[in-house]
Enzyme design. Structure first.
Site: not given
Length: 249
Positions: A131, A144
């Protein structure tokens, strides 16, 4: 017709929906035999039937069960993930551990299980769906961001160890992708920022991007399919951003 992956076996985690399903379709379209791995048994089975592949129902949070695995795959796409949005002082420690187990420990164990087969054959492709949060941080996403930063490091170590064996390892780093995972964040982000849900994309998610739209799953899958090909044999240890310019800031 592109048959560049004929004879290759590809394993895609979180493959029943979202980015994983798009990657499974893109790899199958190029001739790979795809294993759709997901905790969603019916979703994995339905997509596997569509693609002429096989389904693997697996809970990747049960990392103890992964330690003794041996995987006979040529392409491994580590995609499975979850999200939790909360300030650090309110973040449930159990949820923090769950996210790291699924998104960092499980990829390590799957890579560990796949490398012997790849080394023996002199070919392998590890594709880690990271990401922009593997390169940048955002508030309220401590678990995350930590997991994705760890995945970046794991990918680079895999690249260094695998190079002499014909195995490459890379990360794909999209911004916000049009998936159920992102859609589920909108209510949390609205609550945390005190704004209506209708304003979350413009005022929270896309503020850093030069291109003001969500990434489409097919765009991520097209890059994954190229990384899996022979054409990408010299691409390893890399992190390919697909974030609309977010990380250019």
């Amino acid at each position: 017709m592109d048959n560049s992956l004929n004879g290759r076996i590809a394993l895609v985690t979180g493959g029943a929906s979202g980015i994983g399903a798009a990657c499974a379709r893109a790899l199958a379209a190029r001739g790979a035999k795809v294993v759709v791995a997901d905790v969603d048994a019916s979703g994995a089975a339905a997509l596997a039937d569509e693609l002429g592949g096989t389904a693997w129902t697996v809970d990747l949070m049960d990392t103890d069960s992964l330690a003794a695995l041996n995987l006979d795959c040529d392409i491994l796409v580590n995609n499975a993930g979850i999200q939790k949005v909360a300030p650090i002082e309110e973040f449930d420690p159990l949820e923090f551990r769950r996210i790291l187990s699924l998104m960092l420990e499980a990829p390590f164990l799957l890579i560990r299980a796949a490398l012997p087969h790849m080394y023996a054959n002199g070919f392998g492709r590890i594709i880690n769906i990271s990401s922009v949060h593997g390169l940048r941080a955002s508030a309220y996403k401590s678990a995350y961001v930590s997991a994705k930063h760890g995945l970046e490091g794991l990918s680079k170590v895999t690249a260094l160890e695998g190079g002499e064996h014909g195995v490459t390892s890379n990360c794909i780093n999209p911004g916000y992708v049009r998936t159920p995972l992102v859609e589920r964040q909108i209510a949390d982000q609205a609550r945390l920022h005190g704004i209506p849900e209708s304003e979350v994309l413009a005022k929270v998610m896309l503020t850093e991007s030069a291109v003001k739209r969500l990434v489409e799953v097919e765009e991520v899958a097209s890059l994954a399919a190229w990384m899996a090909s022979d054409d990408a044999g010299m691409v390893t240890g890399a992190s390919y951003t697909m974030d609309g310019g977010w990380s250019a800031r």
